[in-house]
Each structure stands twice: as structure tokens, then as C-alpha cells.
Design an enzyme around this catalytic site. Structure first.
Site, PDB file in Angstrom:
ATOM      1  N   ASP A 117      15.130 -48.644  68.555  1.00 39.09           N
ATOM      2  CA  ASP A 117      15.902 -48.841  68.865  1.00 39.09           C
ATOM      3  C   ASP A 117      15.437 -50.556  68.594  1.00 39.09           C
ATOM      4  O   ASP A 117      14.731 -50.740  68.675  1.00 39.09           O
ATOM      5  CB  ASP A 117      15.948 -48.961  70.424  1.00 39.09           C
ATOM      6  N   HIS A 124      21.263 -62.444  73.636  1.00 37.56           N
ATOM      7  CA  HIS A 124      20.628 -61.846  74.435  1.00 37.56           C
ATOM      8  C   HIS A 124      18.860 -61.401  74.181  1.00 37.56           C
ATOM      9  O   HIS A 124      18.193 -62.034  75.094  1.00 37.56           O
ATOM     10  CB  HIS A 124      20.271 -59.338  73.554  1.00 37.56           C
ATOM     11  N   GLU A 191      21.767 -50.915  78.382  1.00 38.01           N
ATOM     12  CA  GLU A 191      21.664 -51.895  77.532  1.00 38.01           C
ATOM     13  C   GLU A 191      22.843 -51.438  76.424  1.00 38.01           C
ATOM     14  O   GLU A 191      22.819 -50.551  76.198  1.00 38.01           O
ATOM     15  CB  GLU A 191      20.684 -52.026  76.601  1.00 38.01           C
ATOM     16  N   GLU A 193      24.974 -50.715  73.108  1.00 39.94           N
ATOM     17  CA  GLU A 193      24.925 -50.694  72.214  1.00 39.94           C
ATOM     18  C   GLU A 193      25.306 -50.166  70.960  1.00 39.94           C
ATOM     19  O   GLU A 193      26.002 -49.200  71.261  1.00 39.94           O
ATOM     20  CB  GLU A 193      23.523 -50.194  71.945  1.00 39.94           C
ATOM     21  N   ASP A 225      21.381 -46.666  76.392  1.00 45.95           N
ATOM     22  CA  ASP A 225      20.038 -47.628  76.511  1.00 45.95           C
ATOM     23  C   ASP A 225      19.095 -47.551  77.563  1.00 45.95           C
ATOM     24  O   ASP A 225      18.947 -49.034  78.132  1.00 45.95           O
ATOM     25  CB  ASP A 225      18.642 -48.965  75.512  1.00 45.95           C
ATOM     26  N   ARG A 229      14.062 -51.615  84.366  1.00 43.61           N
ATOM     27  CA  ARG A 229      12.721 -53.439  84.153  1.00 43.61           C
ATOM     28  C   ARG A 229      11.816 -53.522  85.111  1.00 43.61           C
ATOM     29  O   ARG A 229      11.244 -53.984  84.270  1.00 43.61           O
ATOM     30  CB  ARG A 229      14.047 -54.107  84.259  1.00 43.61           C
ATOM     31  N   GLN A 232       9.644 -51.184  83.017  1.00 46.65           N
ATOM     32  CA  GLN A 232       9.436 -52.301  81.982  1.00 46.65           C
ATOM     33  C   GLN A 232       8.340 -53.525  82.090  1.00 46.65           C
ATOM     34  O   GLN A 232       6.972 -53.389  81.160  1.00 46.65           O
ATOM     35  CB  GLN A 232      10.848 -52.068  81.063  1.00 46.65           C
ATOM     36  N   LYS A 245      11.626 -46.818  79.092  1.00 45.15           N
ATOM     37  CA  LYS A 245      13.325 -46.921  78.347  1.00 45.15           C
ATOM     38  C   LYS A 245      13.162 -45.068  77.956  1.00 45.15           C
ATOM     39  O   LYS A 245      14.334 -44.357  77.643  1.00 45.15           O
ATOM     40  CB  LYS A 245      13.207 -46.883  76.955  1.00 45.15           C
ATOM     41  N   GLU A 352      21.063 -59.655  82.168  1.00 41.98           N
ATOM     42  CA  GLU A 352      21.612 -60.934  81.771  1.00 41.98           C
ATOM     43  C   GLU A 352      22.743 -61.443  82.709  1.00 41.98           C
ATOM     44  O   GLU A 352      22.616 -62.216  83.515  1.00 41.98           O
ATOM     45  CB  GLU A 352      21.707 -60.760  80.135  1.00 41.98           C
TER      46      GLU A 352
HETATM   47 MN    MN Z   1      17.726 -51.046  73.651  1.00 38.03          MN
END
Ligand code: MN
Length: 404
Positions: A117, A124, A191, A193, A225, A229, A232, A245, A352
Site C-alpha cells: 500500500d 492526504h 481509506e 483507494e 484500506d 487509527r 496505528q 491495518k 481528514e
Molecule cells: Mn492506505
């Protein structure tokens, strides 16, 4: 009269023809299918009915044999499929092999080999930098404009659209807490993507130059994805994402061949820093893609990230990923990185969109900072097609279930 009764302007008309793997209701037999409108063509059965040699690539339980067959075969098979669903003389043979999508189950369409990834959206990366490193002199890290940053993910937990996602548990420690704790993630995020699917493998010790991108990459799909958080943030220093993840990554059931996206190719954004020769794409054909993504939570659109704004292209990512001589395998998957445009309603993650939870989203179902149990997230997208048409990408959807 549109071919085979697909309405004029359908984003899954005969100009698109994405590939998937399906089984019919009541059967466990999986086979390659091609989407046409709201139907799926049993591609292997069609090849057999019409005496095509491509039956050996299409009457299979996964896309891997077709992926491994290479660029010439991909274009030849697509040309044949286009004829099968548009030439009137094939209608009698093909029509009985078109099954309504409501009567089939869609499966993960290929065996995922390695999964990588990336982190290719400048918007971003800058947003994340501003949120997590507010005191840093630059919101980008010093390497960001010189190489496509990425990490190796977990291929065994890539799942097809529609698969429920169990809220992960893990270790986390908020800055305000004195000690870490273990429990269900309270900051579960998405996420938005785009995933790229590798067909043609390479040998260890070789690398893929920019112009060879289309020889190795078969097609693309939407990818979510999922990201915890809180897990992470505590674990990622100094080696990068891990358990925050690896619990699940969702992909579309349909892989759109690059051949269906020729009208969507666009130049990437202006480069602000000179690139080393192996990544310099100034003289290459445009390697960006104009994909208009939409993110919905419980059916309510919260963001529309534009893929055309991605700083690093999929071709540059493939070249960089193999620059050290790492080999490619059929079925390798790599994600673009979260797609975020410059506008506030173009951001591809809740991190975000809510600015790290400071400004909740107001949804019909109530306020959201991060995902709650029962929330369903759906990514859809379309690209400009030939003659003013739209080319649809298969959706990717997933619902959060409570931690086990
Ligand atoms: Mn990602």
C-alpha cells in the site's frame, strides 16, 4: 438498439466489460464472469459455446490464469468478448449465458499474492502531516517528493466487497494516557483507494521500467484500506503500519482492465521537484487516471475524492517497487494510498474529514467522528469513457460488526 438490451449510457455497457468470479445461486462452482449492465456473462461457457480457444483462460475458478497470460492475450480476449456481446449473430448463443447479478454470488476474483500500500496523494500526506506533526517545518516528510512511500501489507486478509469487517482489537495508548491498554478500536477509519492488479510476473533481480507498466498491470479496482487509527498511532514508530491495518482490506468484485480506461488517462500533477531518471515520467504517456470516487456512509455521500490529483502514478509505484530487484508475482496487488483532493469534501479518510475527530460529520444517522458498529461504507467511482460515456468501477462495500 443497444447491444443485448443494455440501456444506452449504462456505465457497465459493452465499452467496459470488467472481470469477476461468480457462482450461481445454489451452486458452489466458481467461474470467470464479465459484467454487462446488471448481468454477468459466464465467460467460460460463452467461449465454449462459440468454440473459442480462450476457454482455457475463462472457464476457471479465478482470474489468475488470465492474469498470467500477459498483455497480448488480455487485449485479444477483450476483443473477443466485445464481439460476443455486440455482434447480433452471437446473440442466440450468448443470451442464455447472461445471469442477473441478483442471482449470483460474487467472490474474490483473484488469488492475492503480495500486497503493498502506497501514500501517493499530496493532499492526504499534507493533511496527515498537519494533524500529527503540527510543529514540523514542512507537512511533508523530506523523502515524500523523491519516492513513492509504501509498506507491505497482509495479502491473506484482502476480502471481496460485501464481506463484513469485525472491529479489530489491539493495543493503544492515547497521548493523555499514562499506560497502554488493550481493547476494541475506538477510532476505526476508512481509506478510499484504487488497487492495481499485477498479471505478468518478473524474475528476482530485474526491475520494471516506466514504459513497461501496461505489460505487467492488468487492471484496477476500488480498495478500502480499513484503518484502526488508535492502534496505528501507538504501534507505527519506527517501522510503519502493522496491526492497525492488517485486519482487513476490501476490494471490488470487478477488476476493470486498463484497456477499458484509455479515455480516462490524464497527466499527473505538475512535478515540483526533479525526479531521479528511473522515476522521471516527463516523456512517458500520461499515467494518471481520471477516476471520480464517491464515499458513502450508510448511503449518505460524505466525500468525492478525485484520483486525477494523485502525485505519484501507478507506473511510478510499480517501477519503484521493483527498483531493488524485487520480483512480481501474478496476483500482486498494490494500493494507491488514500485519495484526497484539495477541497474539504474531497478527503478520502474520516481522519481528514473530521480533522482527527475535532469536527464530527453530521449524518442522517447521527454525528460521526469514526465508524460505529453497524455502519456500512461504500466506495463507487466512474471514469470518462469513449464518446462521452461513463465507465463504471465496481463498488466496494463493507459493514462494521462488533469486536469479537
Ligand atoms: Mn492506505
Amino acid at each position: 438498439m443497444p447491444p443485448f438490451d443494455v440501456p444506452e449510457g449504462d456505465p457497465f455497457g459493452p465499452h467496459n466489460l470488467p472481470y469477476g468470479v461468480f457462482s450461481r445461486t445454489g451452486s458452489s462452482e466458481r467461474t470467470v464472469g464479465v459484467r454487462l449492465g446488471d448481468h454477468v456473462l459466464d465467460a467460460g461457457a460463452a467461449a465454449a459455446a462459440l468454440g473459442s480457444p480462450y476457454v482455457s483462460l475463462l472457464a476457471r475458478p479465478s482470474l489468475n490464469p488470465l492474469l498470467a497470460a500477459g498483455r497480448t492475450a488480455w487485449s485479444d480476449v477483450r476483443r473477443a468478448l466485445t464481439a460476443w456481446v455486440t455482434v447480433p449473430s452471437h446473440r442466440e448463443a450468448i443470451a442464455p449465458l447472461l445471469h442477473p447479478l441478483s442471482e449470483v454470488t460474487l467472490h474474490l476474483p483473484f488469488e492475492v499474492a503480495d500486497y503493498v500500500d502506497f501514500y501517493a496523494s499530496e493532499n492526504h500526506a499534507r493533511n496527515v502531516g498537519r494533524i500529527f506533526r503540527p510543529d514540523a517545518p514542512d507537512s511533508l516528510t523530506p523523502n515524500w517528493k523523491h519516492l513513492p512511500i509504501g509498506y507491505h501489507g497482509r495479502s491473506g486478509t484482502v476480502v471481496v466487497s460485501g464481506t463484513e469487517v469485525v472491529r479489530p482489537s489491539g493495543q493503544r495508548k492515547a497521548p493523555t494516557e499514562s499506560a497502554p491498554s488493550f481493547g476494541p478500536s475506538v477510532r476505526l477509519d476508512i481509506e478510499a483507494e484504487v488497487g492495481f492488479v499485477v498479471g505478468t510476473p518478473t524474475d528476482m533481480g530485474t526491475s520494471v521500467p516506466l514504459p513497461a507498466f501496461r505489460d505487467h498491470v492488468f487492471g484496477l479496482c476500488l480498495l478500502n484500506d480499513w484503518s484502526a487509527r488508535d492502534i496505528q498511532a501507538w504501534e507505527y514508530v519506527p517501522l510503519g503500519p502493522f496491526l492497525g491495518k492488517s485486519f482487513a482490506t476490501s476490494v471490488s468484485a470487478w477488476i476493470t482492465p486498463l484497456d477499458a480506461l484509455k479515455d480516462a488517462q490524464v497527466a499527473p500533477p505538475q512535478r515540483t521537484h526533479p525526479l531521479l531518471p528511473y522515476l522521471d515520467d516527463a516523456s512517458e504517456e500520461p499515467a494518471g487516471y481520471d477516476l471520480r470516487i464517491s464515499v458513502a456512509i450508510n448511503g449518505h455521500v460524505v466525500s468525492e475524492p478525485p484520483f486525477s490529483t494523485m502525485y505519484w502514478t501507478a507506473a511510478q509505484q510499480l517501477t519503484h517497487m521493483t527498483a531493488n530487484g524485487a520480483s512480481l508475482r501474478t496476483g500482486d496487488l498494490y494500493g494507491s494510498g488514500t485519495v484526497s483532493g484539495p477541497a474539504e469534501n474531497e478527503r478520502g479518510s474520516l481522519l481528514e474529514l473530521t480533522w482527527n475527530g475535532e469536527t464530527p460529520l453530521e449524518l442522517p444517522a447521527g454525528k460521526r467522528t469514526f465508524l460505529e458498529d453497524g455502519d456500512e461504507v461504500t466506495l463507487t467511482a466512474w471514469a470518462p469513457g469513449p464518446n462521452g460515456t461513463r465507465t463504471g468501477l465496481g463498488e466496494v462495500t463493507g459493514r462494521i460488526t462488533p469486536a469479537s
